[in-house]
Enzyme design. Structure first.
Site, PDB file in Angstrom:
ATOM      1  N   LYS A 171       0.831  -1.200   0.000  1.00 18.36           N
ATOM      2  CA  LYS A 171       0.000   0.000   0.000  1.00 18.36           C
ATOM      3  C   LYS A 171       0.869   1.255   0.000  1.00 18.36           C
ATOM      4  CE  LYS A 171      -4.156  -0.628   2.488  1.00 18.36           C
ATOM      5  NZ  LYS A 171      -4.869  -0.191   3.667  1.00 18.36           N
ATOM      6  N   ASP A 177      -8.876   2.190   4.037  1.00 19.25           N
ATOM      7  CA  ASP A 177      -9.332   0.832   4.276  1.00 19.25           C
ATOM      8  C   ASP A 177     -10.085   0.397   3.032  1.00 19.25           C
ATOM      9  OD1 ASP A 177      -9.206  -1.175   6.315  1.00 19.25           O
ATOM     10  OD2 ASP A 177     -11.381  -1.085   6.402  1.00 19.25           O
TER      11      ASP A 177
HETATM   12  P1  IMP Z   1      -6.937  -3.015   3.865  1.00 20.34           P
HETATM   13  O1  IMP Z   1      -7.803  -3.214   5.071  1.00 20.34           O
HETATM   14  O2  IMP Z   1      -7.166  -1.739   3.198  1.00 20.34           O
HETATM   15  O3  IMP Z   1      -5.501  -3.304   4.160  1.00 20.34           O
HETATM   16  O4  IMP Z   1      -7.365  -4.101   2.781  1.00 20.34           O
HETATM   17  C1  IMP Z   1      -7.906  -5.327   3.175  1.00 20.34           C
HETATM   18  C2  IMP Z   1      -7.550  -6.431   2.208  1.00 20.34           C
HETATM   19  O5  IMP Z   1      -8.158  -6.157   0.956  1.00 20.34           O
HETATM   20  C3  IMP Z   1      -6.064  -6.595   1.911  1.00 20.34           C
HETATM   21  O6  IMP Z   1      -5.460  -7.466   2.818  1.00 20.34           O
HETATM   22  C4  IMP Z   1      -6.074  -7.197   0.533  1.00 20.34           C
HETATM   23  O7  IMP Z   1      -6.277  -8.584   0.594  1.00 20.34           O
HETATM   24  C5  IMP Z   1      -7.321  -6.564  -0.085  1.00 20.34           C
HETATM   25  N1  IMP Z   1      -6.957  -5.394  -0.906  1.00 20.34           N
HETATM   26  C6  IMP Z   1      -6.860  -4.104  -0.514  1.00 20.34           C
HETATM   27  N2  IMP Z   1      -6.528  -3.332  -1.556  1.00 20.34           N
HETATM   28  C7  IMP Z   1      -6.424  -4.162  -2.622  1.00 20.34           C
HETATM   29  C8  IMP Z   1      -6.087  -3.945  -3.982  1.00 20.34           C
HETATM   30  O8  IMP Z   1      -5.801  -2.836  -4.445  1.00 20.34           O
HETATM   31  N3  IMP Z   1      -6.096  -5.036  -4.761  1.00 20.34           N
HETATM   32  C9  IMP Z   1      -6.394  -6.285  -4.310  1.00 20.34           C
HETATM   33  N4  IMP Z   1      -6.675  -6.530  -3.049  1.00 20.34           N
HETATM   34  C10 IMP Z   1      -6.702  -5.479  -2.203  1.00 20.34           C
END
Ligand code: IMP
Length: 221
Positions: free
Chosen positions: A20, A85
């Site tokens: 990220k 998120d």
């Molecule tokens: P977070 O809570 O924003 O870190 O995202 C939660 C989960 O969604 C991550 O662990 C990834 O598995 C998935 N995720 C978030 N952003 C992306 C993306 O841009 N592409 C694919 N999977 C994503």
């Protein structure tokens, strides 16, 4: 008098996820000096994502870092604190994994575990019912006030993974207008259309309109 900044703005991003952080640096560009929470010495700070919405979790992440700065005797209002998120919302699964996308296959699940679980759960789902969207919510804390904006990308869940770029569910997420999965795009191509980039562009536009940020002519759409 405009309050626009001409000096780069110092931003602390409340993420420990290097994938990220890499995308965000590219998205935010030269107008910001970006530090992640780990780079700022808060790698031990674990912020539990206990919210039931992306908004709540994004807010928890900025508030957690704001408090940690205060506890360290630092001024949290001297910089901007950002968090995002993201969730993958699959139509055929009534919006799951949604806010639980990171832990879909269980606590400590890897990207591969989550991808395999999604493939398995959708085994019997025909192509026409494979619609899904990614949604990103960003929270920005400036001077103790937190605001949120969102970005959405529509797509479809493939049966088999395609591509090796990106992260998370990217190899299964097919974007019809592009004829490719997110994992088949370069970083630059993904950043051009992704849910996260849409959310960040919406935030930057809002800040420019408010006069809190000078316009970046290099970044015009
Ligand atoms: P977070 O809570 O924003 O870190 O995202 C939660 C989960 O969604 C991550 O662990 C990834 O598995 C998935 N995720 C978030 N952003 C992306 C993306 O841009 N592409 C694919 N999977 C994503």
């Amino acid at each position: 008098m405009s309050e626009s900044h001409t000096e780069p703005i110092h931003v602390l991003i409340s993420t420990g996820n290097p994938d990220k952080a890499h995308e965000l640096r590219a998205l935010l560009g030269d107008r910001f000096v970006v530090q992640t929470k780990n780079e700022a010495g808060f790698s031990d700070l674990i912020i539990d994502e206990t919210g039931s919405t992306l908004e709540e979790n994004a807010r928890l992440k900025v508030v957690g870092l704001y408090r940690a700065l205060l506890e360290e005797g630092k001024d949290p209002n001297a910089l901007w604190i950002l968090a995002d998120d993201t969730g993958l919302f699959v139509d055929a699964l009534d919006g799951r994994p949604g806010v639980y996308s990171a832990r879909y296959a269980g606590p400590g699940a890897t990207y591969a575990d989550n991808v395999h679980k999604l493939q398995k759960e959708m085994e019997a789902t025909p192509w026409q019912n494979r619609g899904a969207h990614f949604r990103t919510v960003i929270a920005l804390c400036r001077n103790g006030e937190t605001e949120t904006v969102e970005g959405i990308l529509e797509g479809r869940i493939l049966e088999q993974e395609r591509g090796t770029n990106g992260f998370g569910y990217d190899p299964l997420f097919y974007v019809a207008e592009e004829g490719r999965t997110l994992a088949e795009m370069s970083d630059v191509e993904k950043n051009h259309i992704s849910h996260r980039s849409r959310a960040y562009r919406a935030l930057l536009k809002k800040l420019e309109e408010e006069g809190a940020l000078v316009k970046d002519d290099d970044n015009e759409e």
